[in-house]
Write a protein that holds these residues in place. Structure first.
Motif, PDB file in Angstrom:
ATOM      1  N   ALA A 142     -35.136  27.919  53.459  1.00  0.00           N
ATOM      2  CA  ALA A 142     -35.108  29.317  53.037  1.00  0.00           C
ATOM      3  C   ALA A 142     -35.082  29.387  51.522  1.00  0.00           C
ATOM      4  CB  ALA A 142     -33.893  30.022  53.633  1.00  0.00           C
ATOM      5  N   ALA A 143     -35.595  30.491  50.989  1.00  0.00           N
ATOM      6  CA  ALA A 143     -35.679  30.688  49.545  1.00  0.00           C
ATOM      7  C   ALA A 143     -34.975  31.975  49.144  1.00  0.00           C
ATOM      8  CB  ALA A 143     -37.144  30.735  49.111  1.00  0.00           C
ATOM      9  N   ARG A 144     -34.322  31.897  47.998  1.00  0.00           N
ATOM     10  CA  ARG A 144     -33.606  33.038  47.450  1.00  0.00           C
ATOM     11  C   ARG A 144     -33.890  33.114  45.965  1.00  0.00           C
ATOM     12  NH1 ARG A 144     -28.276  33.618  45.072  1.00  0.00           N
ATOM     13  NH2 ARG A 144     -27.466  35.700  45.447  1.00  0.00           N
ATOM     14  N   PHE A 145     -34.312  34.262  45.499  1.00  0.00           N
ATOM     15  CA  PHE A 145     -34.593  34.408  44.083  1.00  0.00           C
ATOM     16  C   PHE A 145     -33.334  34.097  43.285  1.00  0.00           C
ATOM     17  CE2 PHE A 145     -37.052  35.587  40.552  1.00  0.00           C
ATOM     18  CZ  PHE A 145     -36.236  36.304  39.676  1.00  0.00           C
ATOM     19  N   SER A 146     -33.501  33.232  42.310  1.00  0.00           N
ATOM     20  CA  SER A 146     -32.350  32.741  41.563  1.00  0.00           C
ATOM     21  C   SER A 146     -32.007  33.677  40.416  1.00  0.00           C
ATOM     22  CB  SER A 146     -32.650  31.338  41.032  1.00  0.00           C
ATOM     23  OG  SER A 146     -31.507  30.772  40.446  1.00  0.00           O
ATOM     24  N   GLY A 150     -46.915  30.856  47.177  1.00  0.00           N
ATOM     25  CA  GLY A 150     -46.957  32.294  47.040  1.00  0.00           C
ATOM     26  C   GLY A 150     -46.311  32.847  45.789  1.00  0.00           C
ATOM     27  N   ARG A 151     -45.290  32.208  45.288  1.00  0.00           N
ATOM     28  CA  ARG A 151     -44.600  32.647  44.066  1.00  0.00           C
ATOM     29  C   ARG A 151     -44.150  31.385  43.314  1.00  0.00           C
ATOM     30  NH1 ARG A 151     -42.433  37.979  44.650  1.00  0.00           N
ATOM     31  NH2 ARG A 151     -44.148  39.214  45.500  1.00  0.00           N
ATOM     32  N   PRO A 152     -43.837  31.505  42.031  1.00  0.00           N
ATOM     33  CA  PRO A 152     -43.362  30.326  41.300  1.00  0.00           C
ATOM     34  C   PRO A 152     -42.120  29.714  41.939  1.00  0.00           C
ATOM     35  CG  PRO A 152     -43.961  32.056  39.768  1.00  0.00           C
ATOM     36  CD  PRO A 152     -44.042  32.667  41.136  1.00  0.00           C
ATOM     37  N   PHE A 153     -42.268  28.512  42.433  1.00  0.00           N
ATOM     38  CA  PHE A 153     -41.206  27.829  43.172  1.00  0.00           C
ATOM     39  C   PHE A 153     -39.944  27.701  42.346  1.00  0.00           C
ATOM     40  CE2 PHE A 153     -39.338  25.258  46.282  1.00  0.00           C
ATOM     41  CZ  PHE A 153     -38.952  24.029  45.773  1.00  0.00           C
ATOM     42  N   SER A 154     -40.095  27.500  41.051  1.00  0.00           N
ATOM     43  CA  SER A 154     -38.942  27.245  40.196  1.00  0.00           C
ATOM     44  C   SER A 154     -38.084  28.493  39.990  1.00  0.00           C
ATOM     45  CB  SER A 154     -39.392  26.688  38.843  1.00  0.00           C
ATOM     46  OG  SER A 154     -40.271  27.588  38.201  1.00  0.00           O
ATOM     47  N   GLN A 189     -45.032  37.642  47.984  1.00  0.00           N
ATOM     48  CA  GLN A 189     -44.581  37.029  49.238  1.00  0.00           C
ATOM     49  C   GLN A 189     -44.493  35.520  49.063  1.00  0.00           C
ATOM     50  OE1 GLN A 189     -43.662  38.951  51.506  1.00  0.00           O
ATOM     51  NE2 GLN A 189     -43.457  37.764  53.392  1.00  0.00           N
ATOM     52  N   VAL A 190     -43.500  34.936  49.696  1.00  0.00           N
ATOM     53  CA  VAL A 190     -43.290  33.490  49.635  1.00  0.00           C
ATOM     54  C   VAL A 190     -43.462  32.924  51.038  1.00  0.00           C
ATOM     55  CG1 VAL A 190     -41.652  31.672  49.098  1.00  0.00           C
ATOM     56  CG2 VAL A 190     -41.708  33.739  47.683  1.00  0.00           C
ATOM     57  N   GLN A 191     -44.243  31.880  51.154  1.00  0.00           N
ATOM     58  CA  GLN A 191     -44.439  31.216  52.436  1.00  0.00           C
ATOM     59  C   GLN A 191     -43.787  29.844  52.396  1.00  0.00           C
ATOM     60  OE1 GLN A 191     -47.554  32.366  50.780  1.00  0.00           O
ATOM     61  NE2 GLN A 191     -46.966  34.351  51.646  1.00  0.00           N
ATOM     62  N   LEU A 192     -43.106  29.493  53.477  1.00  0.00           N
ATOM     63  CA  LEU A 192     -42.427  28.214  53.590  1.00  0.00           C
ATOM     64  C   LEU A 192     -42.864  27.530  54.881  1.00  0.00           C
ATOM     65  CD1 LEU A 192     -40.292  30.513  52.383  1.00  0.00           C
ATOM     66  CD2 LEU A 192     -38.808  28.519  52.270  1.00  0.00           C
ATOM     67  N   VAL A 193     -43.190  26.245  54.780  1.00  0.00           N
ATOM     68  CA  VAL A 193     -43.617  25.479  55.946  1.00  0.00           C
ATOM     69  C   VAL A 193     -42.857  24.170  55.982  1.00  0.00           C
ATOM     70  CG1 VAL A 193     -45.533  24.390  57.144  1.00  0.00           C
ATOM     71  CG2 VAL A 193     -45.908  26.528  55.885  1.00  0.00           C
ATOM     72  N   GLU A 194     -42.060  23.974  57.046  1.00  0.00           N
ATOM     73  CA  GLU A 194     -41.285  22.753  57.200  1.00  0.00           C
ATOM     74  C   GLU A 194     -42.096  21.700  57.951  1.00  0.00           C
ATOM     75  OE1 GLU A 194     -38.326  26.220  57.892  1.00  0.00           O
ATOM     76  OE2 GLU A 194     -40.345  25.654  58.529  1.00  0.00           O
ATOM     77  N   SER A 195     -41.736  20.465  57.703  1.00  0.00           N
ATOM     78  CA  SER A 195     -42.317  19.352  58.445  1.00  0.00           C
ATOM     79  C   SER A 195     -41.317  18.208  58.463  1.00  0.00           C
ATOM     80  CB  SER A 195     -43.639  18.906  57.829  1.00  0.00           C
ATOM     81  OG  SER A 195     -43.453  18.466  56.498  1.00  0.00           O
ATOM     82  N   GLY A 196     -41.539  17.258  59.375  1.00  0.00           N
ATOM     83  CA  GLY A 196     -40.733  16.049  59.382  1.00  0.00           C
ATOM     84  C   GLY A 196     -39.710  15.950  60.499  1.00  0.00           C
ATOM     85  N   GLY A 197     -39.593  16.985  61.316  1.00  0.00           N
ATOM     86  CA  GLY A 197     -38.651  16.901  62.417  1.00  0.00           C
ATOM     87  C   GLY A 197     -39.120  15.929  63.477  1.00  0.00           C
ATOM     88  N   GLY A 198     -38.251  15.688  64.463  1.00  0.00           N
ATOM     89  CA  GLY A 198     -38.629  14.794  65.542  1.00  0.00           C
ATOM     90  C   GLY A 198     -37.424  14.312  66.318  1.00  0.00           C
ATOM     91  N   LEU A 199     -37.636  13.259  67.091  1.00  0.00           N
ATOM     92  CA  LEU A 199     -36.599  12.666  67.930  1.00  0.00           C
ATOM     93  C   LEU A 199     -36.150  11.351  67.308  1.00  0.00           C
ATOM     94  CD1 LEU A 199     -34.982  12.463  70.598  1.00  0.00           C
ATOM     95  CD2 LEU A 199     -37.020  11.372  71.601  1.00  0.00           C
ATOM     96  N   VAL A 200     -34.852  11.171  67.197  1.00  0.00           N
ATOM     97  CA  VAL A 200     -34.313   9.958  66.604  1.00  0.00           C
ATOM     98  C   VAL A 200     -33.031   9.585  67.340  1.00  0.00           C
ATOM     99  CG1 VAL A 200     -32.990  11.188  64.851  1.00  0.00           C
ATOM    100  CG2 VAL A 200     -33.729   8.834  64.409  1.00  0.00           C
ATOM    101  N   GLN A 201     -32.716   8.306  67.373  1.00  0.00           N
ATOM    102  CA  GLN A 201     -31.474   7.862  67.992  1.00  0.00           C
ATOM    103  C   GLN A 201     -30.297   8.088  67.038  1.00  0.00           C
ATOM    104  OE1 GLN A 201     -32.062   3.773  69.246  1.00  0.00           O
ATOM    105  NE2 GLN A 201     -32.605   4.444  71.303  1.00  0.00           N
ATOM    106  N   ALA A 202     -29.135   8.226  67.605  1.00  0.00           N
ATOM    107  CA  ALA A 202     -27.931   8.368  66.800  1.00  0.00           C
ATOM    108  C   ALA A 202     -27.811   7.198  65.819  1.00  0.00           C
ATOM    109  CB  ALA A 202     -26.709   8.427  67.698  1.00  0.00           C
TER     110      ALA A 202
END
Length: 127
Positions: free
Chosen positions: A97-101, A26-30, A1-14
Motif C-alpha cells: 500500500a502507498a500513502r502520500f508522505s 502512476g505517480r512519483p514513487f519517491s 492515480q497510483v497502481q501497485l502490483v505485487e509478486s513473489g508469493g507462493g507455498l513454502v515450508q516452515a
C-alpha cells in the motif's frame, strides 16, 4: 492515480524464505511512504511493515520483527518484503500500500491511512 502490483508469493515450508515485490506506477514513487499488510482467512487486515519515502524510517509488527525486512528502490519504483524463518501463522494474502508522505516524521502502521492498494499475493507456509 497510483497502481501497485505485487509478486513473489507462493507455498513454502516452515522455516523457509520468500521475497515479495511491489511495483508502483502512476505517480512519483519517491513521494510515497510504503507499507505491507496481510490478511488471513477470517481475520482482519493487519500491519506487517512500513517504510518512509526515503527509507529513513521503518516499522515492523512485533510478530515479524527480526524475521522480515522491508526495503525499497526508488530508482526501480519498487518496494520489497524479505521474509525469513517463515511460520504457518504467516499464511495470508499480503498486500502493499502507498500513502502520500506529507508529514515528515510520521510513519503510519494503520491501513486506513494508506490510499492506494495492490491486489495482494498469497503466501502459504506449510508445517
Amino acid at each position: 492515480q497510483v497502481q501497485l502490483v505485487e509478486s513473489g508469493g507462493g507455498l513454502v515450508q516452515a522455516g523457509g524464505s520468500l521475497s515479495l515485490s511491489c511495483a508502483v506506477s502512476g505517480r512519483p514513487f519517491s513521494n510515497y511512504d510504503m507499507g505491507w499488510f496481510r490478511q488471513a482467512p477470517g481475520k482482519e487486515r493487519e500491519f506487517v511493515a512500513s517504510m518512509k519515502w526515503n527509507g529513513g524510517r521503518t516499522a515492523y509488527a512485533d510478530s515479524v520483527k527480526g524475521r522480515f525486512t522491508i526495503s525499497r528502490d526508488n530508482a526501480k519504483n519498487t518496494v520489497y518484503l524479505q521474509m525469513n524463518s517463515l511460520k504457518p501463522e504467516d499464511t495470508a494474502v499480503y498486500s502493499c500500500a502507498a500513502r502520500f508522505s506529507g508529514t515528515p516524521y510520521v510513519l503510519s502502521i494503520s491501513p486506513p491511512d494508506y490510499r492506494y492498494w495492490g491486489q495482494g499475493t498469497q503466501v502459504t507456509v506449510s508445517s
